[in-house]
Each structure stands twice: as structure tokens, then as C-alpha cells.
Design an enzyme around this catalytic site. Structure first.
Site, PDB file in Angstrom:
ATOM      1  N   CYS A   1      95.455  12.408  50.719  1.00  9.06           N
ATOM      2  CA  CYS A   1      95.290  11.005  51.108  1.00  9.06           C
ATOM      3  C   CYS A   1      93.923  10.750  51.726  1.00  9.06           C
ATOM      4  O   CYS A   1      93.550  11.406  52.704  1.00  9.06           O
ATOM      5  CB  CYS A   1      96.405  10.644  52.096  1.00  9.06           C
ATOM      6  SG  CYS A   1      96.192   9.023  52.871  1.00  9.06           S
TER       7      CYS A   1
ATOM      8  N   TRP B   1     107.006  11.817  52.778  1.00  6.21           N
ATOM      9  CA  TRP B   1     106.216  13.042  52.898  1.00  6.21           C
ATOM     10  C   TRP B   1     107.113  14.148  53.448  1.00  6.21           C
ATOM     11  O   TRP B   1     107.861  13.944  54.385  1.00  6.21           O
ATOM     12  CB  TRP B   1     105.025  12.822  53.821  1.00  6.21           C
ATOM     13  CG  TRP B   1     104.050  11.809  53.313  1.00  6.21           C
ATOM     14  CD1 TRP B   1     103.937  10.513  53.713  1.00  6.21           C
ATOM     15  CD2 TRP B   1     103.058  12.009  52.305  1.00  6.21           C
ATOM     16  NE1 TRP B   1     102.935   9.880  53.025  1.00  6.21           N
ATOM     17  CE2 TRP B   1     102.376  10.775  52.148  1.00  6.21           C
ATOM     18  CE3 TRP B   1     102.671  13.093  51.524  1.00  6.21           C
ATOM     19  CZ2 TRP B   1     101.339  10.610  51.246  1.00  6.21           C
ATOM     20  CZ3 TRP B   1     101.624  12.938  50.618  1.00  6.21           C
ATOM     21  CH2 TRP B   1     100.978  11.700  50.489  1.00  6.21           C
TER      22      TRP B   1
ATOM     23  N   VAL C   1     100.735   8.295  55.920  1.00  2.00           N
ATOM     24  CA  VAL C   1      99.881   9.177  56.707  1.00  2.00           C
ATOM     25  C   VAL C   1      98.474   8.581  56.687  1.00  2.00           C
ATOM     26  O   VAL C   1      98.137   7.847  55.761  1.00  2.00           O
ATOM     27  CB  VAL C   1      99.871  10.609  56.120  1.00  2.00           C
ATOM     28  CG1 VAL C   1     101.181  11.300  56.355  1.00  2.00           C
ATOM     29  CG2 VAL C   1      99.504  10.615  54.638  1.00  2.00           C
TER      30      VAL C   1
ATOM     31  N   TYR D   1      92.321   1.327  44.668  1.00  2.00           N
ATOM     32  CA  TYR D   1      93.777   1.210  44.542  1.00  2.00           C
ATOM     33  C   TYR D   1      94.163  -0.104  43.863  1.00  2.00           C
ATOM     34  O   TYR D   1      95.092  -0.155  43.055  1.00  2.00           O
ATOM     35  CB  TYR D   1      94.435   1.288  45.919  1.00  2.00           C
ATOM     36  CG  TYR D   1      94.508   2.684  46.476  1.00  2.00           C
ATOM     37  CD1 TYR D   1      95.597   3.505  46.210  1.00  2.00           C
ATOM     38  CD2 TYR D   1      93.484   3.180  47.257  1.00  2.00           C
ATOM     39  CE1 TYR D   1      95.660   4.796  46.713  1.00  2.00           C
ATOM     40  CE2 TYR D   1      93.534   4.473  47.771  1.00  2.00           C
ATOM     41  CZ  TYR D   1      94.629   5.273  47.494  1.00  2.00           C
ATOM     42  OH  TYR D   1      94.678   6.547  47.987  1.00  2.00           O
TER      43      TYR D   1
END
Length: 333
Positions: free
Chosen positions: A46, A79, A114, A177
Site C-alpha cells: 500500500c 488485512w 492501512v 486509482y
């Protein structure tokens, strides 16, 4: 993974961060800075979490703020800590990050993201506010920073850093994105256009100076780097950001290599985690879940020539030491 897009416009909009309490030196939000009290949960895949890893390394906060690395492949429960023995984080005692979110708010039904900082004694999530996390590590955690830690958010440059960060976030960090997750041609075209227009502006800016703001590494460079380092590996093909590869943009490619070769940057990057996460989790974009073999990564360690522009990477500080052995990334990763 379900990708939420606007059914009318096809635009992707990232959900706002739901947990925005701050961990501060004076504890004004009820969360005082304390060595060993908190755990930083990241995925090396990430870019938002990678910012926190870079800042933590540059500032030498490894002993004060422990880190939990999640598996790059999520499941429907969020996650997961399947990289740890028994599939449980050894400090938090949980198998999935959603458990820390539930302890903070049992009614919460939003996304599990996260980076996240968890209070170890209570097991509660404190914050997932990724832009503020790195700023606070640089300013509120000064008592635990290493000797020679650089100043990543110098007061005299904060207005300019904030302005650059806003432009980079809108047109680079978020735009990749928005292009990749767009479900209409119009939404994709808009994000694609903004992305490459901004990269052209940044190329011009960096053609005459080594770093984005001032003559040292700042928060602005960290936020741009974590997108650039993923560009050819995932954004160019997977997200259709394909006007040029990073390696075809001479200034930005040299700038990215300069940072990658700076202690605290490249030693936090795991291309294996990055590629497996994007290509195997985003099934709406890549239904086959096939992970491409390329690109060739050898160029990241080639000479960049940016030293000729001057600059002092760490200002009056010093480079961080090598990462602790338990946090080192395998050389074939």
C-alpha cells in the site's frame, strides 16, 4: 474486493478516514506519545502505508513504534496477519485488522484500511488517518527520534509543502486509482489527463532542483515517491496509466532512483508484495489474477546523476542505519 464507483459518473471516490484521533506529545486527544504503547499496522503493498514506513525509518522510530506487516493478499475479512506464526500478530494477538477496528467501534461497518495505529494495551484502533500519521511522526514524536533525524516538515516550508502535497495527492496519488478503478470512459479520461499533466509539471519543477521543496528531503518527496515506485510495476498496465512509463520520463525516473537509493526509501519497498496485491486482489480489474513477470527492476540501482543539482538529503542530519534484521526485505522480494 469490490471497488465502489459512482453508478452515474463511473468515478471512484476513496472513502474518508473514519478514525482521526491524533497521538500527540501532550495527549490532547487522549492518546499521548509513549514508546512501546502503539503498533503501526502496514501492508508493504500500500502506498499510503509505505509513507509511514519511510518516515519511521528516516526518523529512527523503530524501537518506539513497532510494526506489523499484513499479508499483501486480503480476504473478505480485511488485512490478515498470515505472515506471522499461527496467522496471528504476536503483539496484538489478532488474526485480522478488522478486530482492532471493532474494539474501537463495535458499530463500525466501513472499510478496513492501512496504515493503522493500534493501542497495544486495549487492542483498539487509534487512527487510520494516513496524511496526519506521517506529519505527527515527524513533529509529535520528536522525543523518540534518533540523533541526526532529518526535519521532514520544517515549519518555514510548511505552506509550500502543503500546497505541493495537495496537488500531488489530487493529480497523482489519487488519480492513478481514479483512472484504474473508473467504470466510465469519461471518468478514466479525466483522471488520466490530470495525472500526466501533473507529472509534466513535476518534471519541469524537478529539472532544476533535487527535491520538491527546499534542498532537503521533505514530506512532499515521500508522498510522491510511494506512487512513483509503483508506477511501472502496477499503475502503467494494471491501472491503464500508460501514456508513458516512469522509465520514459527522464527527470522523474532519475528523481525516483535518487530517492530509492537513499537509505530509508528503497529498503522499505517490496515489489513482490506490491505486484501480488494489485494483480490478485483487484479482480474487477484483473479477473484472471495473473501477476506479470516484469518489469525488470535492475534499473532502480543504476546511477541517477541527481547529485549534480546539489541538495543535502538529510539536511543537518544523517542517514538512518540499516533496517533491523527482522524488518529487512528479502533481496529477491
Amino acid at each position: 474486493m469490490t471497488i465502489p464507483t459512482d453508478p452515474e459518473t463511473g468515478e471512484f471516490h476513496r472513502a474518508p478516514n473514519a478514525f482521526t484521533a491524533r497521538i500527540t506529545a501532550d495527549g490532547r486527544d487522549g492518546w499521548p506519545v509513549e514508546a512501546g504503547r502503539y503498533r503501526l499496522v502496514v501492508s508493504r503493498a500500500c502506498p499510503w502505508a509505505s509513507r509511514a514506513l519511510v518516515v519511521r525509518r528516516l526518523l529512527g522510530l523503530e524501537e518506539a513504534l513497532s510494526v506489523a506487516v499484513a499479508d499483501p493478499i486480503q480476504d473478505e475479512r480485511s488485512w490478515r496477519f498470515t505472515l506471522d506464526p499461527g496467522d496471528v500478530d504476536p503483539v496484538l494477538g489478532i488474526g485480522f485488522l478488522y478486530e482492532a477496528y471493532e474494539r474501537a467501534d463495535p458499530t463500525y461497518d466501513g472499510g478496513i484500511s492501512v496504515p493503522a495505529i493500534v493501542d497495544v494495551p486495549s487492542g483498539r484502533l487509534v487512527t487510520n488517518d494516513y496524511p496526519q500519521i506521517t506529519l505527527d511522526l515527524g513533529t509529535e514524536w520528536s522525543a523518540y527520534q534518533r540523533d541526526g533525524a532529518p526535519e521532514l516538515y520544517p515549519e518555514a516550508l510548511r505552506d509550500e509543502i502543503d500546497e505541493v502535497n495537495a496537488d500531488v495527492h489530487r493529480d497523482v496519488n489519487a488519480a492513478v486509482y481514479e483512472a484504474g478503478f473508473a467504470s466510465s470512459q469519461t471518468a478514466y479520461d479525466d483522471a488520466y489527463g490530470r495525472l500526466f499533466a501533473r507529472l509534466d509539471v513535476l518534471s519541469e519543477r524537478l529539472s532544476g532542483q533535487r527535491y520538491l521543496v527546499g534542498d532537503t528531503i521533505t514530506e512532499a518527496d515521500i508522498r510522491l515517491f510511494t506512487t512513483l515506485v509503483r508506477f511501472d510495476a502496477v499503475y502503467h498496465g494494471h491501472f491503464k496509466c500508460n501514456r508513458h512509463k516512469l522509465t520514459e520520463l527522464p527527470v522523474l525516473w532519475a528523481y525516483a532512483r535518487d530517492l530509492f537509493q537513499t537509505p530509508g526509501f528503497g529498503d522499505t519497498v517490496d515489489f513482490d508484495h506490491i505486484k501480488r496485491h494489485y494483480y490478485q486482489v483487484h479482480e474487477q480489474v484483473n479477473p484472471t489474477r495473473i501477476v506479470p513477470r516484469g518489469p525488470d527492476l535492475a534499473g532502480w540501482t543504476s546511477p541517477h546523476g541527481r547529485e549534480e543539482l546539489g541538495g543535502r538529503p538529510f539536511g543537518n542530519g544523517t542517514p538512518p542505519p540499516p533496517p533491523p534484521e527482522q524488518e529487512a526485505i528479502p533481496s529477491d522480494g
